[in-house]
Each structure stands twice: as structure tokens, then as C-alpha cells.
Design an enzyme around this catalytic site. Sequence first.
Site, PDB file in Angstrom:
ATOM      1  N   CYS A   1      74.793  -8.211  11.960  1.00 58.78           N
ATOM      2  CA  CYS A   1      75.644  -8.918  10.741  1.00 58.78           C
ATOM      3  C   CYS A   1      76.845  -9.698  10.942  1.00 58.78           C
ATOM      4  O   CYS A   1      77.073 -10.289   9.962  1.00 58.78           O
ATOM      5  CB  CYS A   1      75.904  -7.596  10.042  1.00 58.78           C
ATOM      6  SG  CYS A   1      76.665  -6.395  10.456  1.00 58.78           S
TER       7      CYS A   1
ATOM      8  N   HIS B   1      71.095  -0.157   6.798  1.00 59.19           N
ATOM      9  CA  HIS B   1      70.265  -1.443   6.834  1.00 59.19           C
ATOM     10  C   HIS B   1      69.083  -1.306   7.781  1.00 59.19           C
ATOM     11  O   HIS B   1      69.335  -0.473   8.732  1.00 59.19           O
ATOM     12  CB  HIS B   1      70.989  -2.782   7.067  1.00 59.19           C
ATOM     13  CG  HIS B   1      71.967  -3.356   6.128  1.00 59.19           C
ATOM     14  ND1 HIS B   1      73.366  -3.518   6.529  1.00 59.19           N
ATOM     15  CD2 HIS B   1      71.825  -3.408   4.711  1.00 59.19           C
ATOM     16  CE1 HIS B   1      74.022  -4.005   5.395  1.00 59.19           C
ATOM     17  NE2 HIS B   1      72.864  -3.763   4.305  1.00 59.19           N
TER      18      HIS B   1
HETATM   19  N1  GLY Z   1      80.562  -2.751   5.625  1.00 61.64           N
HETATM   20  C1  GLY Z   1      79.440  -3.146   5.662  1.00 61.64           C
HETATM   21  C2  GLY Z   1      78.686  -3.190   4.386  1.00 61.64           C
HETATM   22  O1  GLY Z   1      78.777  -1.770   3.907  1.00 61.64           O
HETATM   23  O2  GLY Z   1      77.955  -3.843   3.649  1.00 61.64           O
END
Ligand code: GLY
Length: 265
Positions: free
Chosen positions: A255, A168
Site C-alpha cells: 500500500c 485488506h
Molecule cells: N492505516 C491504514 C488503514 O487502515 O487504512
Amino acid sequence: MTFSSYQFSHALTRKPGRSVAKGLRDGGTADPDPNIFEIEHAAYVAALKEAGVAVAELPPDEGFPDSVFIEDPALCLRRAAILLRPGAPTRLGERETLRDSLRRFYPKVLDLPEGGFVDGGDILTTEREVLIGLSARTNEAGAEALRPLVEADGRPLRLVNTPPEILHFKTECGLLDEKTIFATEAILASGCFGDYETIACPEGEEAAANLIRVNDQVFLSKGHPKTAELLQDRGYQITELATSQAARVDGGLSCMSLRFTPPKP
Ligand code: GLY
């Protein structure tokens, strides 16, 4: 109290379930231990409260192993919350689990139209704009579908690229204050931050770049002494938090909460 892109009155979190052991990951890391994860997550929630945030804690959702990473299925803006469309098929259904919780705080809860995909982990919100990093989870169709919803809320949306080796966008960058972004060399090299001030993450401590500013505190993943010293020297107050189990499933500090200030009625 005024609120900016790093000052929040509220947060939503979700406790990790036993199924977090089956969470998505890119590499061959060991399964996270749900018991240790729970302890680390409780410390994270306590730190949010200590930083002045009212935390609404949702119960574990065993049907979604990655649902502790609650930032990915939604985006909280100034006047509206948006249910996103996470790019991993096993995570798409997470968006619906947040609708009622978000409605408690936002009169306007909107849906990202079908067609593309966007993960909240790819969105960095600053005072003047919303940056969205295209990645394996966020595509251009999703970003363009998001644009009118974000821009109606008062800030332009700017598309940037997440380097392909990074899950991300915010895995490797975070906002420190109105004008300063902390990021790894890999993200900085893309030139996406224009005239923001930037602080480069010390080499070898790349996992520290997934930091978050919460009111007066910068939450920093434990075990990154060079980063801790660098930030303290620059005048930031840091709260170090263990993320050993989240890291096993490619997660981190940003997150594990949706941070926001509900709009005034
Ligand atoms: N484990 C977090 C994701 O891959 O979205």
C-alpha cells in the site's frame, strides 16, 4: 522492455507525515514513530528506484494521517487511472489529492461513481484479470461500480471474499509472477485463486504475505526468515525491507506505492 502486471516503469509514493502517528488501526498497537517511519519509507523508495522504477515522491499530507498508504485511493490500469472511494470515512478525501499527480501520467483519470466503496488494498491485478476482495473497506456496490471501468481497460473483474479477520485482501497475498500467487492459509482456504499456482506463506510469518513483485525483485517485509528462504529456493530475488512502523497502523509494502507504466500517447 515489455510490461506485465509486475513490471513497472513508474511509481507514486507519499512521504509519511507527523500525523501518521494517528493512523487507523484495528488493534491496540503503539503509535508509529514518524521519524523511524520516514527512514523506513525512504529505504522503500530507494528500493523501488534500485528495481528500475522512476518514483514521483509526493510531500506529506498532514490532513490525512493514512495518506502514506497511497495505493488505497487509486487504481492504475493499462490505459486509465481510477480514483477510488476508500471505505474509511477519514480516508475518503485522499482520492482528490491524487488527481493532478495521476493526470501527469494518464490522459484518462476516471472517478469511481458514488454509491459504494473500494480500497486499492483489496485489488490484486494479474495479467489476465483483476481480483477484488470484498472486505470491511470494499463493498459489493463499490466493486460493481468499478467493474465497467476495469473491463473497459481490457481485463475482467472478479469478486472474491476477504476473510473477515483480514483488513485488506492484499494484506495476506501478493503476486509473484504471471501465474504464481503467494498467500496465507486463511486466504488460500477460500479457494479464490482457481488455477493459479500458489505458494503458502509459512505458518507464523503471515505478515510476510503482503509482498510485492517489482520488476526482477520481490519486496519482502524484514524478519521473515522462513519466507525469505522459501522464495529464494524457488528462484525469486528478494529485497528485504523494514516495515515496523507501517505495521503499527495496519500497513505494509503493497500500500505504500502506486506502481504503473503510463500508457503510450
Ligand atoms: N492505516 C491504514 C488503514 O487502515 O487504512
